[in-house]
Scaffold this active site. Structure first.
Site, PDB file in Angstrom:
ATOM      1  NE  ARG A   1      -1.052  11.476   7.371  1.00 60.71           N
ATOM      2  CZ  ARG A   1      -1.187  12.566   7.956  1.00 60.71           C
ATOM      3  NH1 ARG A   1      -2.416  12.952   8.367  1.00 60.71           N
ATOM      4  NH2 ARG A   1      -0.280  13.318   8.189  1.00 60.71           N
TER       5      ARG A   1
ATOM      6  CB  CYS B   1      -5.815   9.345  12.073  1.00 65.68           C
ATOM      7  SG  CYS B   1      -4.552   8.611  12.167  1.00 65.68           S
TER       8      CYS B   1
ATOM      9  CG  ASP C   1       2.794   0.757   9.834  1.00 67.51           C
ATOM     10  OD1 ASP C   1       1.997   1.695  10.148  1.00 67.51           O
ATOM     11  OD2 ASP C   1       3.306   1.018   8.502  1.00 67.51           O
TER      12      ASP C   1
ATOM     13  CE  LYS D   1      -1.856   1.590   4.072  1.00 64.60           C
ATOM     14  NZ  LYS D   1      -1.423   2.909   4.433  1.00 64.60           N
ATOM     15  CG  ASN D   2       2.290   2.678   3.382  1.00 62.57           C
ATOM     16  OD1 ASN D   2       1.082   2.921   3.186  1.00 62.57           O
ATOM     17  ND2 ASN D   2       2.764   2.421   4.811  1.00 62.57           N
TER      18      ASN D   2
HETATM   19  N1  EPU Z   1       5.693  14.080  11.614  1.00 63.54           N
HETATM   20  C1  EPU Z   1       5.328  15.383  11.980  1.00 63.54           C
HETATM   21  N2  EPU Z   1       5.312  16.699  10.852  1.00 63.54           N
HETATM   22  C2  EPU Z   1       5.138  16.133   9.624  1.00 63.54           C
HETATM   23  C3  EPU Z   1       5.393  14.802   9.329  1.00 63.54           C
HETATM   24  C4  EPU Z   1       5.259  13.793  10.281  1.00 63.54           C
HETATM   25  O1  EPU Z   1       5.455  15.783  13.066  1.00 63.54           O
HETATM   26  O2  EPU Z   1       5.255  17.034   8.932  1.00 63.54           O
HETATM   27  C5  EPU Z   1       5.638  13.176  12.804  1.00 63.54           C
HETATM   28  C6  EPU Z   1       4.214  12.436  12.824  1.00 63.54           C
HETATM   29  O3  EPU Z   1       3.379  12.776  13.649  1.00 63.54           O
HETATM   30  C7  EPU Z   1       4.925  11.190  13.260  1.00 63.54           C
HETATM   31  C8  EPU Z   1       6.275  10.912  12.789  1.00 63.54           C
HETATM   32  O4  EPU Z   1       6.611  12.201  12.272  1.00 63.54           O
HETATM   33  O5  EPU Z   1       5.044  11.140  14.720  1.00 63.54           O
HETATM   34  C9  EPU Z   1       6.376   9.943  11.819  1.00 63.54           C
HETATM   35  O6  EPU Z   1       5.416  10.257  10.668  1.00 63.54           O
HETATM   36  P1  EPU Z   1       5.535   9.808   9.019  1.00 63.54           P
HETATM   37  O7  EPU Z   1       5.355  11.367   8.309  1.00 63.54           O
HETATM   38  O8  EPU Z   1       6.885   9.004   8.943  1.00 63.54           O
HETATM   39  O9  EPU Z   1       4.347   8.904   8.928  1.00 63.54           O
HETATM   40  P2  EPU Z   1       3.557   9.053   7.589  1.00 63.54           P
HETATM   41  O10 EPU Z   1       4.294   9.305   6.449  1.00 63.54           O
HETATM   42  O11 EPU Z   1       2.071   9.674   7.905  1.00 63.54           O
HETATM   43  C10 EPU Z   1       3.759   6.569   6.875  1.00 63.54           C
HETATM   44  C11 EPU Z   1       2.750   5.293   6.750  1.00 63.54           C
HETATM   45  C12 EPU Z   1       2.241   4.711   7.998  1.00 63.54           C
HETATM   46  C13 EPU Z   1       3.370   4.345   8.918  1.00 63.54           C
HETATM   47  C14 EPU Z   1       4.334   5.421   9.084  1.00 63.54           C
HETATM   48  C15 EPU Z   1       5.588   5.082   9.702  1.00 63.54           C
HETATM   49  C16 EPU Z   1       1.825   5.924   4.650  1.00 63.54           C
HETATM   50  C17 EPU Z   1       0.426   6.153   3.665  1.00 63.54           C
HETATM   51  N3  EPU Z   1       1.610   5.656   6.000  1.00 63.54           N
HETATM   52  O12 EPU Z   1       2.828   7.546   7.469  1.00 63.54           O
HETATM   53  O13 EPU Z   1       1.451   3.824   7.659  1.00 63.54           O
HETATM   54  O14 EPU Z   1       2.915   4.008  10.149  1.00 63.54           O
HETATM   55  O15 EPU Z   1       4.761   5.960   7.519  1.00 63.54           O
HETATM   56  O16 EPU Z   1       6.238   4.228   8.999  1.00 63.54           O
HETATM   57  O17 EPU Z   1       2.924   5.695   3.808  1.00 63.54           O
HETATM   58  C18 EPU Z   1      -0.530   2.445   7.559  1.00 63.54           C
HETATM   59  O18 EPU Z   1      -0.132   1.581   6.620  1.00 63.54           O
HETATM   60  O19 EPU Z   1      -1.683   2.293   7.836  1.00 63.54           O
HETATM   61  C19 EPU Z   1       0.405   3.520   8.036  1.00 63.54           C
HETATM   62  C20 EPU Z   1      -0.144   4.333   9.182  1.00 63.54           C
END
Ligand code: EPU
Length: 451
Positions: A107, A131, A321, A35-36
């Site tokens: 997202r 979320c 995850d 998915k990611n």
């Molecule tokens: N963060 C910030 N500011 C930002 C971006 C992130 O403070 O602008 C913080 C977040 O709040 C969090 C941390 O940085 O505490 C890590 O967040 P990250 O940006 O890495 O997560 P994401 O890109 O929103 C993706 C996956 C998630 C997975 C995380 C960590 C996707 C669509 N989602 O989320 O997957 O848990 O990376 O590996 O790629 C899932 O598949 O259900 C899922 C939640």
């Protein structure tokens, strides 16, 4: 052409999955595409300067359907075939607006900003919300985009963006934390900008490497330097070719958890070892049966497992995850284990949800960190440490899915319970392909009840 999705139709808020105590899961299932990765590739493709691209091994999941709805709004033509090939044609993007009330807010839409800005000089995107797993701020994304030369107006609901005179220009930017989404956003936007971009403190997840590979093949020069630094120089014309999506490592580990928690034996066809070496090592050390073959990985229960302390981390550490399904394995091990979540501030809420049906050995959530752990959530008051004393006994009742991976954890709990009604299934189908038929084929007692 037909769009094919194996997502149950007519799900209502009253629909639920009834999951009952089952015999150990046994058999073989196939893992879907990640998915990611697929969703990020679909966002990056929007930067195309024309032509047809093929995505192979695209999973039939809700999140892909959401992005196809975005594609339709932008005027992108596609066909999705039963062999999971998605053919996309980018001749005429006709809109810069991903922000009307009918648009599905995901997202991923913020990763489409760079490509839309490249084509139209402006973009309107629904603000991705927080979320149940944490605040999920987008400040790194917004700061990075501003540095590229984008003016952004936020009104709570929408992000209205405009490129300043001179277009998107390459930047030097250090991410405050190796965020997966912000790293991807910066890479995609850099591929749409003029000049060199250097991003440091990047995330390095395998799905990001997959994204980098397709951009390289489209003509973007990308160097992954040491110390999490990535240098990007775009090309005049981006022509994407075909790409094959890697197997979903979280789905692989979700099935591994289902096998071990139910004391079963599951062969996950097409599972790759490469992207899960850390969790494999931890499972092996705990005493899990693992057999790595050329065409997949077998996970099986071969005797009592040892209690374990796990800390979730950025890649190549133990993925956040995976933490949720894995906690259900820990719940069945005699003795005390811990799960320390260091990526999201509120990812353990599903354990509180489950406590409502726990008959013996409730999960204990704490806001402190293990002694001497350099956790960024130290003293912040987040309940991000779970103490799990097994074996936990699950009774019966109704529980609601709060996020995708927690959804799978609730199903595993259901397989060990006196009967769980699991609600808000659309969150599950957002990221797992055919979970119900896969569960049934493994011998699980599950039934979809459409309310
Ligand atoms: N963060 C910030 N500011 C930002 C971006 C992130 O403070 O602008 C913080 C977040 O709040 C969090 C941390 O940085 O505490 C890590 O967040 P990250 O940006 O890495 O997560 P994401 O890109 O929103 C993706 C996956 C998630 C997975 C995380 C960590 C996707 C669509 N989602 O989320 O997957 O848990 O990376 O590996 O790629 C899932 O598949 O259900 C899922 C939640």
């Amino acid at each position: 052409m037909k769009t094919i999705f194996n997502i149950p139709k007519n799900l209502t808020p009253d629909s639920y999955l009834l999951v009952k105590k089952s015999r150990p899961l046994f058999g073989e299932i196939s893992v879907g595409g990640a998915k990611n990765m697929v969703t990020k590739v679909m966002a990056a493709f929007l930067a195309s300067d024309g032509g047809e691209c093929l995505i192979r091994n695209a999973p039939f999941i809700g999140e892909v359907a959401n992005i196809l709805a975005n594609y339709e709004q932008l005027g992108v033509k596609y066909s999705f075939f039963p062999d999971r090939t998605l053919k996309v044609n980018f001749k005429n993007l006709k809109d810069f607006n991903l922000g009307d009330e009918n648009t599905i807010g995901s997202r991923i839409s913020i990763l489409m900003a760079g490509p839309i800005l490249k084509h139209f000089g402006q973009a309107v995107i629904k603000t991705p919300g927080g979320c149940k797993i944490g605040k999920r701020k987008i400040d790194f994304h917004l700061q990075g985009l501003k540095n590229f030369g984008v003016e952004i107006k936020e009104d709570g609901k929408f992000l209205r963006m405009k490129v300043k005179k001179g277009g998107l220009k390459g930047i030097k930017f250090k991410l405050p934390f190796p965020s997966v989404g912000a790293t991807e956003n910066m890479i995609i936007t850099a591929a749409c900008a003029k000049g060199e971009t250097v991003i440091s403190n990047c995330a390095m997840e395998p799905e990001i490497m997959g994204l980098i590979k397709i951009l390289q093949r489209a003509g973007v020069s990308i160097i992954v330097n040491s110390d999490r630094e990535i240098t990007i120089n775009s090309s005049e014309n981006l022509n994407f070719k075909d790409v094959t999506i890697i197997p979903d490592r979280v789905e692989i580990l979700s099935w591994a958890s289902a096998a071990l928690a139910t004391k079963g034996d599951i062969f996950v066809k097409n599972a790759y070892q490469d992207h899960i070496v850390t969790p494999l090592g931890i499972l092996e050390k705990m005493g899990a049966g693992i057999e790595i073959n050329h065409d997949g990985i077998r996970f099986y229960y071969k005797g009592e497992l040892k209690p374990t302390n796990v800390r979730t981390e950025i890649y190549p550490g133990f993925a956040t995850d995976f933490g949720q399904p894995f906690a259900m394995v820990l719940s069945q091990i005699k003795g005390k284990s811990t799960m320390h979540e260091t990526i999201f501030d509120n990812r353990l809420g599903y354990l509180e949800t489950l406590n409502s049906v726990v008959k013996k050995n409730k999960f204990v959530l704490k806001n402190n960190c293990p002694v001497n752990d350099p956790c960024r959530f130290k003293n912040k008051g987040y309940r991000h440490l779970a103490e799990i004393t097994g074996p936990v006994e699950f009774g019966k009742g109704e529980v609601e899915i709060q996020d995708l991976r927690a959804g799978f954890a609730l199903i595993i709990a259901g397989l060990l319970s006196d009967g769980l009604k699991i609600k808000y299934l659309d969150l599950l189908f957002r990221g797992y392909e055919n979970p119900i038929s896969k569960l049934k084929s493994l011998g699980a007692d599950v039934e979809l009840v459409n309310g």
